[in-house]
Design a protein around this motif. Structure first.
Motif, PDB file in Angstrom:
ATOM      1  N   ASN A 123       0.830  -1.205   0.000  1.00  0.00           N
ATOM      2  CA  ASN A 123       0.000   0.000   0.000  1.00  0.00           C
ATOM      3  C   ASN A 123       0.860   1.249   0.000  1.00  0.00           C
ATOM      4  OD1 ASN A 123      -1.652   2.189   0.525  1.00  0.00           O
ATOM      5  ND2 ASN A 123      -2.908   1.096   1.988  1.00  0.00           N
ATOM      6  N   SER A 124       1.912   1.269   0.808  1.00  0.00           N
ATOM      7  CA  SER A 124       2.724   2.474   0.898  1.00  0.00           C
ATOM      8  C   SER A 124       3.528   2.708  -0.379  1.00  0.00           C
ATOM      9  CB  SER A 124       3.637   2.425   2.118  1.00  0.00           C
ATOM     10  OG  SER A 124       4.444   1.280   2.105  1.00  0.00           O
ATOM     11  N   LEU A 125       4.038   1.666  -1.008  1.00  0.00           N
ATOM     12  CA  LEU A 125       4.790   1.841  -2.251  1.00  0.00           C
ATOM     13  C   LEU A 125       3.875   2.309  -3.389  1.00  0.00           C
ATOM     14  CD1 LEU A 125       7.197  -1.228  -2.102  1.00  0.00           C
ATOM     15  CD2 LEU A 125       7.743   1.176  -1.677  1.00  0.00           C
ATOM     16  N   ILE A 126       2.718   1.692  -3.501  1.00  0.00           N
ATOM     17  CA  ILE A 126       1.757   2.106  -4.527  1.00  0.00           C
ATOM     18  C   ILE A 126       1.233   3.505  -4.213  1.00  0.00           C
ATOM     19  CG2 ILE A 126      -0.538   1.633  -5.489  1.00  0.00           C
ATOM     20  CD1 ILE A 126       0.150  -1.382  -5.097  1.00  0.00           C
ATOM     21  N   GLY A 127       0.867   3.745  -2.952  1.00  0.00           N
ATOM     22  CA  GLY A 127       0.345   5.056  -2.551  1.00  0.00           C
ATOM     23  C   GLY A 127       1.352   6.168  -2.751  1.00  0.00           C
ATOM     24  N   TRP A 128       2.627   5.907  -2.455  1.00  0.00           N
ATOM     25  CA  TRP A 128       3.655   6.927  -2.645  1.00  0.00           C
ATOM     26  C   TRP A 128       3.732   7.338  -4.118  1.00  0.00           C
ATOM     27  CZ3 TRP A 128       6.517   9.765   0.714  1.00  0.00           C
ATOM     28  CH2 TRP A 128       7.549  10.524   0.164  1.00  0.00           C
ATOM     29  N   GLY A 129       3.732   6.348  -4.999  1.00  0.00           N
ATOM     30  CA  GLY A 129       3.796   6.640  -6.434  1.00  0.00           C
ATOM     31  C   GLY A 129       2.581   7.409  -6.926  1.00  0.00           C
ATOM     32  N   LEU A 130       1.390   6.943  -6.551  1.00  0.00           N
ATOM     33  CA  LEU A 130       0.159   7.606  -6.987  1.00  0.00           C
ATOM     34  C   LEU A 130       0.058   9.023  -6.438  1.00  0.00           C
ATOM     35  CD1 LEU A 130      -2.420   4.691  -6.626  1.00  0.00           C
ATOM     36  CD2 LEU A 130      -1.477   5.634  -8.742  1.00  0.00           C
ATOM     37  N   ASN A 131       0.347   9.172  -5.153  1.00  0.00           N
ATOM     38  CA  ASN A 131       0.246  10.498  -4.542  1.00  0.00           C
ATOM     39  C   ASN A 131       1.313  11.449  -5.069  1.00  0.00           C
ATOM     40  OD1 ASN A 131      -2.016   9.889  -3.012  1.00  0.00           O
ATOM     41  ND2 ASN A 131      -0.821   9.216  -1.261  1.00  0.00           N
ATOM     42  N   SER A 132       2.502  10.950  -5.349  1.00  0.00           N
ATOM     43  CA  SER A 132       3.549  11.801  -5.925  1.00  0.00           C
ATOM     44  C   SER A 132       3.143  12.287  -7.312  1.00  0.00           C
ATOM     45  CB  SER A 132       4.875  11.052  -6.002  1.00  0.00           C
ATOM     46  OG  SER A 132       5.376  10.810  -4.716  1.00  0.00           O
ATOM     47  N   ASP A 133       2.562  11.391  -8.111  1.00  0.00           N
ATOM     48  CA  ASP A 133       2.082  11.788  -9.436  1.00  0.00           C
ATOM     49  C   ASP A 133       0.976  12.830  -9.329  1.00  0.00           C
ATOM     50  OD1 ASP A 133       3.876  10.060 -10.594  1.00  0.00           O
ATOM     51  OD2 ASP A 133       2.382   8.501 -11.034  1.00  0.00           O
ATOM     52  N   ARG A 134       0.032  12.605  -8.426  1.00  0.00           N
ATOM     53  CA  ARG A 134      -1.063  13.561  -8.242  1.00  0.00           C
ATOM     54  C   ARG A 134      -0.513  14.912  -7.786  1.00  0.00           C
ATOM     55  NH1 ARG A 134      -6.041  13.362  -3.862  1.00  0.00           N
ATOM     56  NH2 ARG A 134      -7.020  15.291  -4.571  1.00  0.00           N
ATOM     57  N   TYR A 135       0.420  14.890  -6.866  1.00  0.00           N
ATOM     58  CA  TYR A 135       1.024  16.124  -6.361  1.00  0.00           C
ATOM     59  C   TYR A 135       1.714  16.882  -7.496  1.00  0.00           C
ATOM     60  CZ  TYR A 135       4.094  19.174  -3.614  1.00  0.00           C
ATOM     61  OH  TYR A 135       4.754  20.255  -3.094  1.00  0.00           O
ATOM     62  N   SER A 136       2.481  16.183  -8.324  1.00  0.00           N
ATOM     63  CA  SER A 136       3.179  16.823  -9.443  1.00  0.00           C
ATOM     64  C   SER A 136       2.191  17.448 -10.424  1.00  0.00           C
ATOM     65  CB  SER A 136       4.054  15.819 -10.181  1.00  0.00           C
ATOM     66  OG  SER A 136       5.031  15.296  -9.328  1.00  0.00           O
ATOM     67  N   GLU A 137       1.126  16.705 -10.758  1.00  0.00           N
ATOM     68  CA  GLU A 137       0.115  17.220 -11.681  1.00  0.00           C
ATOM     69  C   GLU A 137      -0.580  18.452 -11.115  1.00  0.00           C
ATOM     70  OE1 GLU A 137      -2.558  14.014 -12.544  1.00  0.00           O
ATOM     71  OE2 GLU A 137      -0.991  12.827 -13.527  1.00  0.00           O
ATOM     72  N   LEU A 138      -0.941  18.411  -9.830  1.00  0.00           N
ATOM     73  CA  LEU A 138      -1.629  19.549  -9.220  1.00  0.00           C
ATOM     74  C   LEU A 138      -0.714  20.760  -9.092  1.00  0.00           C
ATOM     75  CD1 LEU A 138      -3.723  17.736  -6.459  1.00  0.00           C
ATOM     76  CD2 LEU A 138      -4.549  18.730  -8.604  1.00  0.00           C
ATOM     77  N   LYS A 139       0.560  20.533  -8.738  1.00  0.00           N
ATOM     78  CA  LYS A 139       1.510  21.639  -8.654  1.00  0.00           C
ATOM     79  C   LYS A 139       1.697  22.302 -10.019  1.00  0.00           C
ATOM     80  CE  LYS A 139       4.041  22.900  -5.744  1.00  0.00           C
ATOM     81  NZ  LYS A 139       3.973  24.046  -4.847  1.00  0.00           N
ATOM     82  N   GLU A 140       1.789  21.489 -11.062  1.00  0.00           N
ATOM     83  CA  GLU A 140       1.936  22.017 -12.413  1.00  0.00           C
ATOM     84  C   GLU A 140       0.689  22.799 -12.815  1.00  0.00           C
ATOM     85  OE1 GLU A 140       2.053  19.971 -16.743  1.00  0.00           O
ATOM     86  OE2 GLU A 140       3.574  19.270 -15.325  1.00  0.00           O
ATOM     87  N   LYS A 141      -0.468  22.285 -12.454  1.00  0.00           N
ATOM     88  CA  LYS A 141      -1.727  22.947 -12.753  1.00  0.00           C
ATOM     89  C   LYS A 141      -1.814  24.298 -12.048  1.00  0.00           C
ATOM     90  CE  LYS A 141      -6.635  21.786 -12.392  1.00  0.00           C
ATOM     91  NZ  LYS A 141      -7.558  20.761 -11.928  1.00  0.00           N
ATOM     92  N   VAL A 142      -1.373  24.359 -10.782  1.00  0.00           N
ATOM     93  CA  VAL A 142      -1.392  25.597 -10.029  1.00  0.00           C
ATOM     94  C   VAL A 142      -0.386  26.599 -10.589  1.00  0.00           C
ATOM     95  CG1 VAL A 142      -0.802  26.598  -7.770  1.00  0.00           C
ATOM     96  CG2 VAL A 142      -2.237  24.564  -7.897  1.00  0.00           C
ATOM     97  N   GLU A 143       0.791  26.111 -10.981  1.00  0.00           N
ATOM     98  CA  GLU A 143       1.823  26.982 -11.541  1.00  0.00           C
ATOM     99  C   GLU A 143       1.417  27.582 -12.882  1.00  0.00           C
ATOM    100  OE1 GLU A 143       5.280  24.533 -11.573  1.00  0.00           O
ATOM    101  OE2 GLU A 143       5.574  24.707  -9.400  1.00  0.00           O
ATOM    102  N   ASN A 144       0.638  26.818 -13.670  1.00  0.00           N
ATOM    103  CA  ASN A 144       0.151  27.302 -14.962  1.00  0.00           C
ATOM    104  C   ASN A 144      -1.060  28.209 -14.812  1.00  0.00           C
ATOM    105  OD1 ASN A 144       2.158  25.915 -16.292  1.00  0.00           O
ATOM    106  ND2 ASN A 144       0.883  24.127 -16.696  1.00  0.00           N
ATOM    107  N   GLY A 145      -1.578  28.319 -13.598  1.00  0.00           N
ATOM    108  CA  GLY A 145      -2.703  29.205 -13.334  1.00  0.00           C
ATOM    109  C   GLY A 145      -4.067  28.645 -13.676  1.00  0.00           C
ATOM    110  N   ASN A 146      -4.187  27.336 -13.816  1.00  0.00           N
ATOM    111  CA  ASN A 146      -5.482  26.716 -14.129  1.00  0.00           C
ATOM    112  C   ASN A 146      -6.247  26.442 -12.901  1.00  0.00           C
ATOM    113  OD1 ASN A 146      -4.938  26.861 -16.832  1.00  0.00           O
ATOM    114  ND2 ASN A 146      -4.094  24.792 -16.940  1.00  0.00           N
TER     115      ASN A 146
END
Length: 146
Positions: A123-146
Motif C-alpha cells: 500500500n505504501s509503495l503504490i500510494g507513494w507513487g500515486l500520490n507523488s504523481d497527483r502532487y506533481s500534476e496539481l503543482k503544475e496545474k497551479v503553476e500554470n494558473g489553471n
C-alpha cells in the motif's frame, strides 16, 4: 484448470464474508458519492468528507509535509497501521476459533501480522507513487494558473 474456493476451509464463515463485502461496498460507494458532491460543489468539504476525499488544495499542503518527512517514514507509518489492523483481525479470528488464509488456528495472529507487513508495504509503495504523481500534476496545474 478450475479453482473453487472453499471459504469455510479458509476460515471464513459466510456471514463474516458477507459483512466484509458489504462494508467494502458501502465505504467505496460513500467515497465516490462524496467525491462527486464535492467536485460538483453540491457540498463543501467537511472533516467527515475529508476522510474519504481530499480536495486539491488540502492534498497539496498535506502531501508536501509528507514528502518533507520522507518516504521511509511514510512506509513505516503505513506498515504499523496495517500491522495494527491485521493484528486486531487476527485476535478476532482467534477468539472466534477461525483460521486465516488456510493456516492452523494457532498461527492466525502471526499470519495476520505478517500479512499486515506485506499489505502495508504494498500500500505504501503504490500510494507513494500515486500520490507523488497527483502532487506533481496539481503543482503544475497551479503553476500554470489553471
Amino acid at each position: 484448470m478450475i479453482v473453487i474456493l472453499d471459504w469455510e476451509r479458509l476460515g471464513f464463515s459466510m456471514g463474516l464474508l458477507k459483512i466484509l463485502v458489504i462494508f467494502i461496498v458501502v465505504i467505496s460507494g460513500l467515497s465516490l458519492i462524496l467525491q462527486y458532491l464535492i467536485k460538483t460543489n453540491k457540498i463543501k468539504p467537511s472533516k467527515v468528507s475529508r476522510i474519504f476525499h481530499n480536495d486539491d488544495e488540502s492534498f497539496i499542503r498535506s502531501w508536501k509535509k509528507v514528502k518533507e518527512k520522507g518516504m521511509l517514514r511514510y512506509i513505516i507509518k503505513n506498515i504499523i497501521t496495517y500491522i495494527i489492523m491485521m493484528g486486531i483481525m487476527g485476535i478476532f479470528f482467534t477468539l472466534n476459533k477461525l483460521s486465516m488464509y488456510g493456516y492452523e488456528q494457532v498461527q492466525t495472529v502471526f499470519v495476520a501480522l505478517i500479512m499486515g507487513v506485506m499489505f502495508g508495504l504494498m500500500n505504501s509503495l503504490i500510494g507513494w507513487g500515486l500520490n507523488s504523481d497527483r502532487y506533481s500534476e496539481l503543482k503544475e496545474k497551479v503553476e500554470n494558473g489553471n
